[in-house]
Design a protein around this motif. Structure first.
Motif, PDB file in Angstrom:
ATOM      1  N   PHE A 299      -6.552  -2.300   4.577  1.00 27.50           N
ATOM      2  CA  PHE A 299      -5.828  -1.030   4.486  1.00 27.50           C
ATOM      3  C   PHE A 299      -5.937  -0.242   5.790  1.00 27.50           C
ATOM      4  CE2 PHE A 299      -5.918   3.557   3.619  1.00 27.50           C
ATOM      5  CZ  PHE A 299      -4.627   3.739   3.137  1.00 27.50           C
TER       6      PHE A 299
ATOM      7  N   PHE B  16       0.838  -1.202   0.000  1.00 30.09           N
ATOM      8  CA  PHE B  16       0.000   0.000   0.000  1.00 30.09           C
ATOM      9  C   PHE B  16       0.877   1.258   0.000  1.00 30.09           C
ATOM     10  CE2 PHE B  16      -3.513  -2.593   2.123  1.00 30.09           C
ATOM     11  CZ  PHE B  16      -4.371  -2.521   1.043  1.00 30.09           C
TER      12      PHE B  16
ATOM     13  N   VAL C 129      -6.557   8.979  -0.185  1.00 25.76           N
ATOM     14  CA  VAL C 129      -7.738   8.237   0.262  1.00 25.76           C
ATOM     15  C   VAL C 129      -8.718   9.089   1.058  1.00 25.76           C
ATOM     16  CG1 VAL C 129      -8.533   6.156   1.454  1.00 25.76           C
ATOM     17  CG2 VAL C 129      -6.283   6.169   0.348  1.00 25.76           C
TER      18      VAL C 129
ATOM     19  N   HIS D 290     -10.452  -2.729   1.928  1.00 26.96           N
ATOM     20  CA  HIS D 290     -10.558  -1.497   2.715  1.00 26.96           C
ATOM     21  C   HIS D 290     -10.233  -1.739   4.183  1.00 26.96           C
ATOM     22  CE1 HIS D 290     -12.605   1.746   4.943  1.00 26.96           C
ATOM     23  NE2 HIS D 290     -12.322   2.490   3.878  1.00 26.96           N
TER      24      HIS D 290
ATOM     25  N   SER E 267      -1.830   8.750   2.419  1.00 25.04           N
ATOM     26  CA  SER E 267      -3.240   8.378   2.583  1.00 25.04           C
ATOM     27  C   SER E 267      -4.121   9.613   2.736  1.00 25.04           C
ATOM     28  CB  SER E 267      -3.406   7.472   3.801  1.00 25.04           C
ATOM     29  OG  SER E 267      -2.613   6.308   3.666  1.00 25.04           O
TER      30      SER E 267
ATOM     31  N   TYR F 210      -3.337   3.130  -2.387  1.00 28.42           N
ATOM     32  CA  TYR F 210      -4.515   2.284  -2.154  1.00 28.42           C
ATOM     33  C   TYR F 210      -5.196   1.875  -3.459  1.00 28.42           C
ATOM     34  CZ  TYR F 210      -9.126   0.837  -0.519  1.00 28.42           C
ATOM     35  OH  TYR F 210     -10.287   0.129  -0.294  1.00 28.42           O
TER      36      TYR F 210
END
Length: 199
Positions: free
Chosen positions: A55, A20, A111, A52, A107, A25
């Motif tokens: 992660f 990751f 994300v 998900h 992230s 992601y």
């Protein structure tokens, strides 16, 4: 009776985290994860529920190891001003040494804008980091090692912004003089003013 896992959690989660971290992601498929972790996709879903969920678990472990442990170590062993300086210096060193950047920052950019759950985790951890800086600044202002102005909360937020900025900048321009110079200038704002008594 639940069936015992036939793999080492630490090993497979470390492998997933690394993937990751390197690919992001969206670019990481369950097939990619299976190859990296040495598991078939069905085993990943059975053990972790979804990509998900996996992660989110990897991100949480990363933050515990990299941010929370550093905060606890510095608060336990260093004076407030030195704790802040050491934290920034370690961030610069890690940014220069690891081309993957920071999984938290990566992230936050990739994300969090599209995922409320991950966004909430990141926001909570950033609050923890701001809290660390705020405690250090308050303690330093009390013992005279940090300037009494600006307000402690404002300085804490500036330090948080600096950490995030250093991490982002290091991805595209990982120049030691640039990153160290930026950290040095922010740290200079913490220094109490020089008076006749302190000369």
């Amino acid at each position: 009776m639940a069936r015992a896992r036939e793999f080492d959690d630490t090993k497979v989660l470390d492998a997933a985290t690394d993937l990751f971290w390197r690919q992001g992601y969206a670019a990481t498929s369950v097939r990619d994860l299976g190859e990296a972790m040495g598991l078939v996709p069905a085993s990943i879903y059975n053990a972790f529920g979804s990509k998900h969920a996996l992660f989110a678990l990897c991100l949480d472990r990363y933050l515990d190891r990299n941010m929370r442990e550093r905060i606890e170590r510095l608060e336990a062993r260093q004076t407030p001003r030195v704790a802040i300086e050491t934290f920034l210096n370690e961030i610069v060193a890690r940014s220069l040494a690891d081309p993957r950047g920071c999984l938290l920052v990566n992230s936050a950019l990739e994300v969090a804008p599209h995922d409320a759950e991950v966004g909430a985790v990141i926001a909570a951890r950033l609050d923890e980091l701001e809290g660390f800086f705020h405690r250090c600044v308050l303690a330093g202002q009390r013992n005279g090692s940090i300037a009494a102005a600006p307000r402690a909360r404002d300085l804490a937020r500036l330090l948080l912004t600096t950490v995030m900025g250093l991490r982002v900048l290091a991805r595209s321009k990982p120049e030691p003089a640039l990153l160290r110079g930026a950290a040095r200038q922010v740290l200079a704002l913490l220094d109490p003013p020089v008076t006749e008594q302190t000369k």
